[in-house]
Write an enzyme that holds these catalytic residues in place. Structure first.
Site, PDB file in Angstrom:
ATOM      1  N   GLU A  50      48.657  35.369  60.850  1.00 59.99           N
ATOM      2  CA  GLU A  50      47.828  35.977  60.136  1.00 59.99           C
ATOM      3  C   GLU A  50      47.045  37.143  59.953  1.00 59.99           C
ATOM      4  O   GLU A  50      47.800  37.883  59.886  1.00 59.99           O
ATOM      5  CB  GLU A  50      45.996  35.499  60.763  1.00 59.99           C
ATOM      6  CG  GLU A  50      44.368  35.124  60.547  1.00 59.99           C
ATOM      7  CD  GLU A  50      43.777  35.189  61.316  1.00 59.99           C
ATOM      8  OE1 GLU A  50      42.143  34.941  60.448  1.00 59.99           O
ATOM      9  OE2 GLU A  50      44.072  35.051  62.512  1.00 59.99           O
ATOM     10  N   LYS A 108      40.813  30.261  54.541  1.00 62.71           N
ATOM     11  CA  LYS A 108      40.567  29.728  56.384  1.00 62.71           C
ATOM     12  C   LYS A 108      38.347  29.729  56.011  1.00 62.71           C
ATOM     13  O   LYS A 108      38.129  29.985  54.871  1.00 62.71           O
ATOM     14  CB  LYS A 108      40.167  31.436  56.784  1.00 62.71           C
ATOM     15  CG  LYS A 108      39.783  30.970  59.012  1.00 62.71           C
ATOM     16  CD  LYS A 108      40.150  32.496  58.659  1.00 62.71           C
ATOM     17  CE  LYS A 108      40.322  31.686  60.560  1.00 62.71           C
ATOM     18  NZ  LYS A 108      40.153  33.232  61.605  1.00 62.71           N
ATOM     19  N   CYS A 161      43.945  30.764  62.749  1.00 59.47           N
ATOM     20  CA  CYS A 161      43.378  30.009  63.406  1.00 59.47           C
ATOM     21  C   CYS A 161      42.222  29.479  64.549  1.00 59.47           C
ATOM     22  O   CYS A 161      42.520  28.470  64.190  1.00 59.47           O
ATOM     23  CB  CYS A 161      42.764  32.186  63.392  1.00 59.47           C
ATOM     24  SG  CYS A 161      42.808  33.279  65.400  1.00 59.47           S
TER      25      CYS A 161
END
Length: 324
Positions: free
Chosen positions: A48, A135, A169
Site C-alpha cells: 500500500e 480504497k 488494508c
C-alpha cells in the site's frame, strides 16, 4: 475456473519506497520487479502507498477546527510525490511490467484534481492497465489526506494467471466488499496493507479460507531512515515519540512487515516475514482452488441466495457531468 494443473509463481515485495520521492521510488519498483522476474515470478505485488509514501505517524498538523501552515506545506510535498493516472510517470510504471513480462500490482497514492486517493493498480505483461481500485474508506487519520473510492473499483480481472483482484488494508474487514469479490470468482486475492499486527495475519488466513482463494498479503518493512530528515514526526522538536517514549532514531522500525501468502484452506504457502526487506515467493497450484471448494463455496454450494443478497453500485463517483 483456472485451467487444470497450472502453477503461478507470485512475489510479495516487502520493502519501503524512497518516501516523498516519486522518481527514486519508481527506480526501486523497477529494480525489485526485475529481481522478482529473474526469479521466475509471474505476478509481482508491492505494498500500500508504495508510490510514494505511506505517511507514517503524521496527521499533517491537523486538529479539529484548525489546520497549520506547516501541515499544508507537507501535504503539497506529499501531493507532488504522488502519481497521476495517466501521466508520464504512470507510463513508466506500466513499462516496468512490460519490460519484465510480469503482471504487476502496485499500491500508489494517486492524484486526481486536488485530491489524493490510496489506489491499487494491476498491470498486465504488455503494460496495459487492467484495474485500478481506490480504497473505499481511508482509515482514521488517513481521511485527512485521502479521498474515498467508489464501486467501479471493485473489479476482478480475468487474466491468464486466473481471476485477480483485492482490497486495500482495512477494507478487508468489510464483509460486503469481500463478498463483492467472491461473487466475481476471485482466485488470487491481493491485500496490500500497512498493518503489522498478529491479528492481521489471522485475518488473511480467514479470508483465504472463507473465499477459497489464494491471498497475497504485502506490507512495507519501513524505518525512520526511509523518510526525509526534515519529515516532522521524526525531528527532535516534534512531540511524537516512539512507543516507549524515547525520541525517534534513524534505525527505528515503523512497520515490521509480515508479508505472507496463504492457500485456499487457510494454510501458509509462504510464512510471514518480519523485520527485514525481502521478496516473499510462493507457488500457487491452481488445482488447489477446485479441491478447496469441494466442501465450501462462498457464492455457490454454501450460499443462500433465497435469504441473502448483495447490491453493489459500480458507478464511478463523478458528481459533475458536462453536456456537449
Amino acid at each position: 475456473m483456472a485451467s487444470q494443473s497450472k502453477i503461478v509463481k507470485v512475489a510479495a515485495v516487502q520493502a519501503a519506497p524512497v518516501s516523498f520521492d516519486l522518481a527514486e521510488s519508481l527506480k526501486k519498483v523497477g529494480k525489485l520487479t526485475t529481481e522478482a522476474a529473474k526469479a521466475g515470478a509471474d505476478l509481482v505485488v508491492f505494498p500500500e502507498g508504495f508510490l510514494s509514501a505511506y505517511p507514517w505517524r503524521y496527521a499533517f498538523d491537523v486538529t479539529i477546527g484548525s489546520r497549520e501552515p506547516r501541515g499544508r506545506k507537507w501535504f503539497a510535498k506529499y501531493y507532488n510525490s504522488a502519481i497521476g493516472r495517466p501521466s508520464p510517470e504512470f507510463d513508466l510504471l506500466c513499462s516496468v511490467a512490460e519490460k519484465n513480462r510480469v503482471f504487476l500490482s502496485v499500491g500508489i497514492i494517486e492524484q486526481e484534481g486536488g485530491t489524493l486517493y490510496c489506489t491499487a493498480v494491476l498491470i498486465d505483461r504488455d503494460g496495459k492497465l487492467l484495474s485500478a481500485h481506490r480504497k473505499l474508506i481511508p482509515t482514521a487519520a488517513e481521511r485527512l489526506v485521502w479521498g474515498r473510492g467508489a464501486g467501479d473499483g471493485l473489479v476482478v480481472a480475468n487474466t491468464e494467471l486466473g481471476k485477480v483482484g483485492g482490497l486495500i488494508c482495512w477494507e478487508n474487514y468489510m464483509p460486503a466488499a469481500r463478498l463483492a469479490l467472491y461473487q466475481q470468482g476471485i482466485e488470487i486475492y491481493i491485500a496490500p496493507n500497512a498493518d503489522d499486527l498478529p491479528s492481521w495475519i489471522a485475518s488473511m488466513q480467514h479470508i483465504a479460507k472463507e473465499g477459497r482463494c489464494f491471498v497475497i498479503s504485502v506490507n512495507q518493512f519501513c524505518k525512520v531512515s526511509d523518510f526525509p530528515t526534515d519529515y516532522p514526526p521524526f525531528t527532535a522538536e516534534h512531540y511524537d515519540k516512539q512507543p516507549d517514549g524515547s525520541p525517534w532514531t534513524p534505525d527505528a522500525v515503523l512497520s515490521h512487515g509480515g508479508s505472507c501468502v496463504v492457500g485456499p484452506l487457510g494454510t501458509f504457502l509462504a510464512e510471514p516475514v518480519w523485520d527485514r526487506e525481502e521478496i516473499v515467493y510462493a507457488e500457487l497450484k491452481m488445482d488447489d482452488l477446485v479441491e478447496s471448494r469441494m466442501d465450501f463455496d462462498p457464492v455457490g454450494s454454501y450460499s443462500r441466495p433465497d435469504i441473502f443478497s448483495l447490491s453493489v453500485n459500480t458507478k464511478p463517483a463523478v458528481n459533475v457531468s458536462l453536456a456537449s
